[in-house]
Motif scaffolding. Structure first.
Motif, PDB file in Angstrom:
ATOM      1  N   HIS A 118       0.829  -1.209   0.000  1.00 32.72           N
ATOM      2  CA  HIS A 118       0.000   0.000   0.000  1.00 32.72           C
ATOM      3  C   HIS A 118       0.866   1.263   0.000  1.00 32.72           C
ATOM      4  O   HIS A 118       0.542   2.239  -0.681  1.00 32.72           O
ATOM      5  N   ASP A 127     -13.407   0.739   1.430  1.00 30.14           N
ATOM      6  CA  ASP A 127     -12.335   0.583   0.440  1.00 30.14           C
ATOM      7  C   ASP A 127     -12.327   1.746  -0.552  1.00 30.14           C
ATOM      8  O   ASP A 127     -11.260   2.227  -0.945  1.00 30.14           O
ATOM      9  N   ALA A 187     -10.840   4.827   1.253  1.00 30.62           N
ATOM     10  CA  ALA A 187      -9.389   4.693   1.399  1.00 30.62           C
ATOM     11  C   ALA A 187      -8.695   4.813   0.043  1.00 30.62           C
ATOM     12  O   ALA A 187      -7.630   5.430  -0.060  1.00 30.62           O
ATOM     13  N   ASN A 225      -6.008   7.817  -0.701  1.00 33.52           N
ATOM     14  CA  ASN A 225      -4.623   7.453  -0.990  1.00 33.52           C
ATOM     15  C   ASN A 225      -4.247   7.611  -2.462  1.00 33.52           C
ATOM     16  O   ASN A 225      -3.200   7.147  -2.884  1.00 33.52           O
ATOM     17  N   ASN A 229      -5.323   9.844   5.676  1.00 38.06           N
ATOM     18  CA  ASN A 229      -5.049   8.593   4.967  1.00 38.06           C
ATOM     19  C   ASN A 229      -4.966   7.422   5.931  1.00 38.06           C
ATOM     20  O   ASN A 229      -5.512   6.350   5.667  1.00 38.06           O
ATOM     21  N   THR A 236      -8.456   6.502   7.110  1.00 34.76           N
ATOM     22  CA  THR A 236      -9.244   5.787   6.102  1.00 34.76           C
ATOM     23  C   THR A 236      -8.730   4.365   5.924  1.00 34.76           C
ATOM     24  O   THR A 236      -9.522   3.437   5.718  1.00 34.76           O
ATOM     25  N   ASN A 237      -7.422   4.177   6.017  1.00 36.52           N
ATOM     26  CA  ASN A 237      -6.868   2.823   5.933  1.00 36.52           C
ATOM     27  C   ASN A 237      -7.328   1.985   7.118  1.00 36.52           C
ATOM     28  O   ASN A 237      -7.647   0.799   6.962  1.00 36.52           O
ATOM     29  N   ALA A 246     -10.911   0.951   6.491  1.00 36.96           N
ATOM     30  CA  ALA A 246     -10.995  -0.159   5.532  1.00 36.96           C
ATOM     31  C   ALA A 246     -10.605  -1.477   6.196  1.00 36.96           C
ATOM     32  O   ALA A 246     -11.249  -2.508   5.963  1.00 36.96           O
TER      33      ALA A 246
END
Length: 154
Positions: A7, A66, A69, A73, A114, A117-118, A121
């Protein structure tokens, strides 16, 4: 661990590609694209909120998380290029001028967003509604932290 490294590499690649691509995108289009990205994330946040407040569908939540994220990103920072700090013709923006002057703080807020959000997810992939609710709240706090400082009210 491998997933995190992948990632990170993909994020860096997306940022470098987005930065190169933004040089070819007119400022008014950069504004439109970034606004579309935020609207899409907002729509997906609404889907997650609806699931948390109603009947919880883990697959819908995972797909929405998803998407959020993925956009977070994607290198959206490249859409804040020169000339995107003010309205261009009929294309309006609500970003405050301070956004373009406080790059270090903006970068910090972007990294926090970020990461949030990761985490959302990841929580959504696990299917635990309580974990999603906590992670969802952190994403909302991250959004608010940037909006409060760098976004004009309507």
């Amino acid at each position: 661990m491998k997933k995190t490294i992948a990632h990170t590499i993909l994020g860096m690649l997306a940022l470098s590609l987005a930065t190169a691509a933004s040089a070819q995108v007119k400022p008014e289009d950069q504004i439109k694209y970034r606004q579309a990205g935020y609207r899409f994330m907002s729509w997906n946040m609404g889907k997650i909120k609806g699931n948390l407040e109603g009947s919880y569908n883990k697959d819908q939540v995972a797909a929405a998380a998803d998407a959020i994220a993925g956009i977070a990103n994607s290198g959206m920072g490249a859409l804040y290029g020169p000339g995107t700090d003010k309205a261009i013709g009929s294309v309006k923006t609500r970003v405050k001028p301070e956004f373009f002057k406080e790059g270090e703080n903006v970068g910090k807020l972007a990294r926090e967003f970020n990461a949030a959000t990761n985490d959302l997810a990841k929580a959504a992939a696990g299917g635990d509604a309580a974990a999603v609710k906590t992670a969802f709240g952190k994403v909302g706090e991250s959004c608010k932290g940037c909006h409060d400082k760098y976004r004009e009210s309507e």
